[in-house]
Design an enzyme around this catalytic site. Structure first.
Site, mmCIF file in Angstrom:
data_model
loop_
_atom_site.group_PDB
_atom_site.id
_atom_site.type_symbol
_atom_site.label_atom_id
_atom_site.label_comp_id
_atom_site.label_asym_id
_atom_site.label_seq_id
_atom_site.Cartn_x
_atom_site.Cartn_y
_atom_site.Cartn_z
ATOM 1 N N GLU A 51 25.617 4.446 113.914
ATOM 2 C CA GLU A 51 26.613 5.522 114.039
ATOM 3 C C GLU A 51 26.073 6.652 114.913
ATOM 4 O OE1 GLU A 51 27.027 9.444 112.074
ATOM 5 O OE2 GLU A 51 27.160 7.986 110.443
ATOM 6 N N HIS A 52 24.774 6.950 114.818
ATOM 7 C CA HIS A 52 24.155 7.958 115.674
ATOM 8 C C HIS A 52 24.007 7.452 117.108
ATOM 9 C CE1 HIS A 52 22.281 11.139 112.931
ATOM 10 N NE2 HIS A 52 22.990 10.376 112.121
ATOM 11 N N GLU A 71 17.918 14.414 108.734
ATOM 12 C CA GLU A 71 19.125 14.450 107.906
ATOM 13 C C GLU A 71 18.800 14.015 106.469
ATOM 14 O OE1 GLU A 71 23.631 12.497 107.932
ATOM 15 O OE2 GLU A 71 22.174 11.955 109.475
ATOM 16 N N HIS A 103 23.976 3.397 109.493
ATOM 17 C CA HIS A 103 23.964 4.842 109.718
ATOM 18 C C HIS A 103 23.305 5.159 111.062
ATOM 19 C CE1 HIS A 103 22.388 9.039 108.357
ATOM 20 N NE2 HIS A 103 23.467 9.147 109.107
#
Length: 1005
Positions: free
Chosen positions: A172-173, A250, A169
């Protein structure tokens, strides 16, 4: 109802595009169910089966590096015009903008990774918030037929290293923060914003998806910029700590979500070495604090992960653009398919009682089954979910509703990576219970198992399978087009799952009825996840053997709402560009427009039953909410068959009356509409049903207001419009009161509010969050003026640079014709004080003013041109045209050519006008209102989080009463010296009672 997969839910409100002149004749797949055809004859790849209503051409290629790509050419609307001619039209404009494009590329972190997308409508003050969402989204996102691309990489959080949870994750950022060829950290996002584009990304268990869209003339450059992130991303080491904070924010935003909490509990039940047991989100603890303690070099590991897994042979690419597309021609992929049966553990076969954040009672029964990928042509779980989720007579939910034990039931598999992957598939039945249903949840579970036993006894039914098959085939045959960015996202993932011929059909159609496969998956109660070995031994033994079936249960009858006539209605009036009023009398008016563009056998009908009584008092508002909820309940069973037959209806408690929306195939749509009218005319409410929904409505209000963003928006509405207080009402005379809501109106009733004129100084309202223990705060700074283009620099300054929170956004607010703009930051009280956040918002607005001042004329023209193109875009589907025209009718403005007028106004606007306007409203005498919803955390001087649960337990121990009263008992907080110049508000009613009101206002010019 049965759960729907992602593709269907994304496209459910779309409408089909007419076939272009180059579409050709569609081929038919001999093995396909009736009602759809294959690819175009001599157009694109004939092996790829597509809908005859699909105007796009498909070409599949495999590159030498292993990347598989699907090139999608959108031929609709070309009208025989060659692509080259079309390109020439914009060539001159492109050259004029080229210089401006190359100017400073300041933007956000580039990835825009909103796995949990913002609810844009929540930030609206529009009179018809729910109705305006689509219209607002159209203008923001650009629902024109833009060019779009999506890349799916066959790796996700299952591949996280054990010592770095959340690394997939996090990558992905990070991958979007500049590349060697385009090193600007925010360059890609800035480029997209200048050309009406957007981007997004998401990480699933076994896949990661990236997508973007942009105006077609800029697509080639955007594609190159985007590709560089996967070829040579910079992933600057200095940016790691900043982006970890975004990932952490998030995660913090998701923590109060009951669905996310349940997923984490579910994952913890897997075998210790199974990837499902990993913490896939990642946060500051796992990606920053613990690695430092263990001397783990996160930057190095990030690079290694990218090099190992972001490989072309793991990738599938879908590219869609107008006209005809052209494209020039490592280590083993992670495989978890050997790790089957992850939930064969003692921890799984138990009953877990979870205390929810929201006020809700629910029973969820979950089975862990083998992977379903190989059965995609049969879809046995879809068949079972269809029956279990049925709401008609003889169903589980019908029985539970009659007992007033349940409000809703969802069954099936969502087809997300969490529910379905190469190691298992989940089948869940989730029932929303009433208070009485919760007291009898064992009996509720027993009814579920009785129904399952009936399905086992009767076996798979070919009639029902073929009925589902026909409904799905009809929908596919008259397929409605979606936004390109949504479409390519779904297709690139399908390319990882299905063979080439089924890229477009694999997740939608039911191909083969195989009763032996379906029978195998009709759930065996013995494998239920909701059993305790001792306390529920009686239930285990009962469900494992033979037991009596409830005689009220039976399979659905033949569905009379399935359309069979798809001929288009012959036009009996001249074509018009805009709706025409064909009736106008003392009972109301009727507008009509014949669809002359999309040419599909579907219709949209919208009705607004206006009542001035609704807004007369809080009591009337609550009664009106109750009325609509009970009406929906009364209709649920008789209208369910229409709903599953692709005839959609929605009843909305609007701010000024009842809104009825109906859409679907022409053939059977009148049957549904007549049914709704009959139930509206013969409305009734039994006392037990009234009590059930009165209690449920209190829960709904509470569940809305414990969310900081919802409470913040409600407070702003209270300041600008009115304050609603929720009280206890009885059912006495409900039907008479409802009848009085819809009396004959002698004149057209205004569908607007009088809006409060804010004072010309800064006012501040700080309230404590209603959800004790929730660290999330929200700060909204509202100016009662107008909006300018600030989305990208706002994101860059407040999120990318200041790392204040994951959700940072400006919003245009249209409050009954009175315009304003706001900047909102969702942060955490464990990291930042809300007053500090507001000072940063003000710093941003100062810098934004300076940026506008220094903006070159070329750059200003680029921004204007991008906005003009968005407003002048073609509709993707009929629903967009309907939404836009409906907004004009329902607000009684009737400016059907509003977009054209706005475009004309934009073309006349100068940079000097915009700058002067902004400086005027930012100077002395601005009408500014700040609303802070303050979370719980050390930055707000709250005790450490570990002390809070004990306090909460003590509260609950002292009283068994619900805490509904909290929704009207706001705790107002004083301002600190940081915002000493602001006037603090501690009594909303007293504040607005001294202010004047704007007259009713409509934006007509």
């Amino acid at each position: 109802m049965p759960q729907t997969n992602k593709f269907k839910s994304a496209s459910a409100s779309s409408a089909a595009q007419s076939a272009g002149p180059d579409r050709g004749e569609a081929l038919r797949d001999p093995n396909a169910p009736p009602g759809y055809s294959g690819g175009d004859d001599n157009q694109g790849d004939p092996q790829i089966i597509k809908s005859p209503s699909d105007p796009k051409q498909y070409r599949y290629i495999e590159l030498s590096n292993g990347l598989r790509a699907l090139l999608i050419s959108d031929l609709s609307g070309l009208d025989g015009k060659a692509e080259d001619e079309d390109d020439e039209d914009s060539e001159e404009e492109e050259e004029e903008e080229e210089e401006a494009v190359g100017e400073e590329e300041e933007g956000d972190s580039g990835e825009g990774t909103d796995e949990e997308s913002l609810e844009e409508g929540d930030s609206q003050d529009s009179d018809f918030e729910e109705l305006d969402e689509d219209n607002d989204r159209k203008k923001k996102k650009g629902s024109e037929k833009q060019s779009a691309a999506a890349l799916c990489i066959g790796v996700g959080s299952f591949s996280d290293p054990n010592d770095l949870p959340g690394l997939a994750h996090f990558l992905e950022h990070m991958v979007f923060m500049g590349s060697e060829k385009y090193p600007s950290e925010n360059g890609f996002d800035a480029f997209l914003k200048k050309h009406g584009g957007s981007d997004n990304a998401s990480t699933d268990c076994e896949r990661t998806i990236f997508q973007f869209d942009v105006q077609r003339k800029c697509f080639k450059e955007a594609l190159d910029r985007w590709a560089q992130f996967f070829i040579c991303p910079l992933m600057i080491e200095d940016a790691i700590d900043r982006e970890v904070e975004a990932v952490d924010s998030e995660y913090q935003l998701a923590k109060p979500s009951d669905s996310h909490r349940k997923e984490m509990l579910f994952g913890s039940l897997a075998k210790p070495n199974h990837p499902m047991s990993k913490f896939c989100w990642g946060n500051a603890q796992t990606l920053k604090t613990e690695p430092k303690e263990k001397n783990i070099n996160v930057y190095k590991r990030l690079r290694e992960f990218w090099k190992r897994y972001y490989s072309a042979h793991y990738m599938t690419l879908a590219v869609q653009s107008k006209g005809r597309n052209g494209l020039e021609k490592s280590s083993p992929k992670p495989d978890f398919s050997e790790q089957l049966s992850p939930f064969e553990t003692p921890a799984f076969n138990k009953l877990y009682r979870v205390v929810p954040v929201r006020k809700v009672h629910a029973l969820t029964i979950t089975w862990a089954l083998p992977p379903q990928e190989k059965h995609y042509r049969v879809k046995p779980l879809h068949y079972i979910a269809w029956l279990i989720g049925h709401e008609g007579t003889g169903s589980i939910l019908s029985m539970l509703r009659r007992k007033c034990w349940a409000l809703a039931l969802f069954g099936g598999n969502s087809e997300t990576g969490f529910d379905q992957n190469t190691t298992y598939s989940i089948f869940s039945i989730s029932i929303t219970l009433t208070d009485e249903g919760f007291q009898n949840f064992y009996e509720v579970a027993h009814l579920v198992f009785q129904y399952l036993k009936m399905l086992q006894t009767l076996g798979p039914q070919q009639r029902i399978y073929e009925e589902i098959q026909k409904i799905e085939a009809n929908e596919f045959h008259y397929q409605e087009q979606t936004d390109p960015i949504e479409y390519v996202e779904d297709i690139c993932e399908n390319m990882q799952l299905f063979p080439k011929e089924d890229f477009l059909t694999g997740d939608q159609l039911m191909f083969d009825f195989k009763p032996e496969v379906v029978a195998h998956y009709i759930i065996v109660p013995l494998y239920c996840a909701a059993l305790e070995t001792q306390a529920l031994q009686h239930w285990r033994e009962l469900w494992a053997g033979d037991f009596d079936l409830n005689p009220s249960f039976h399979l659905p009858a033949e569905n009379k709402f399935i359309a069979t006539d798809f001929t288009l209605k012959t036009s009996d009036c001249p074509d018009t560009e805009y709706p025409v009023r064909i009736m106008n009398n003392d009972r109301g008016c009727l507008w009509y427009k014949k669809d002359n563009k999309f040419k599909i056998p579907k219709a949209y009908m919208r009705f607004h039953l206006i009542s001035p009584v609704v807004q007369k008092s809080p009591k009337n508002l609550v009664l009106f909410d109750l009325f609509v909820n009970i009406l929906v309940h009364n209709l649920a069973e008789p209208a369910y068959e229409a709903d599953v037959a692709q005839l959609e209806y929605k009843l909305v408690a609007g701010e000024h009356g009842l809104v009825i929306k109906v859409k679907g195939f022409n053939h059977k749509l009148p049957l549904l509409f007549n049914l709704i009218v009959d139930y509206l005319a013969d409305f009734s409410a039994a006392p037990d049903v009234f009590s059930m929904f009165a209690e449920q409505l209190k829960k709904t209000y509470f569940n809305i207001l414990i969310k900081p963003e919802k409470l913040g928006n409600t407070l702003i509405s209270c300041f600008l419009l009115f304050l609603i207080l929720f009280r206890k009402y009885k059912s006495d005379g409900l039907i008479q009161r409802v009848t009085n809501l819809f009396l004959k109106l002698s004149v057209e009733v205004p569908v607007l509010f009088r809006v409060v004129e804010l004072p010309q100084k800064h006012h501040l309202c700080k309230v404590k969050s209603l959800n004790k223990g929730d660290a999330n705060s929200e700060v909204t700074v509202y100016y009662q003026v107008k909006l300018m283009h600030m989305e990208e620099p706002c994101f860059d300054f407040l999120r990318a640079k200041e790392t204040l929170g994951y959700h940072v956004y400006p919003t245009c607010r249209n409050t009954s014709g009175v315009l304003g703009f706001s900047v909102t930051v969702e942060t955490q009280a464990t990291k930042f004080n809300t007053e500090l956040v507001e000072t940063k918002i003000e710093e941003f607005l100062v810098s934004f003013g300076e940026k506008m001042n220094s903006l070159s004329d070329e750059a200003f023209k680029t921004q204007v041109t991008a906005l003009v193109k968005l407003k002048g875009c073609e509709d993707t589907h009929l629903g967009e045209e309907v939404d836009r025209n409906w907004t004009e009718v329902v607000t009684q403005q009737y400016v059907f050519d509003r977009l054209s007028r706005e475009i004309d106004a934009l073309k006349l606007m100068t940079k000097a006008e915009l700058v002067n306007w902004f400086m005027e409203h930012r100077g002395e005498g601005n009408r500014k209102l700040s609303v802070h919803v303050v979370g719980y955390g050390v930055e707000e001087n709250d005790p450490p989080s570990e002390e809070q649960p004990a306090a909460r337990e003590e509260e609950e121990e002292g009283s068994k009463m619900s805490l509904y009263g909290e929704v009207s008992k706001l705790t107002f907080l004083p301002a600190s010296t940081l915002l000493a110049s602001a006037t603090t508000i501690t009594d909303i009613r007293a504040f607005i009672s001294t202010l004047s009101l704007y007259p009713y206002h409509k934006i007509l010019k």
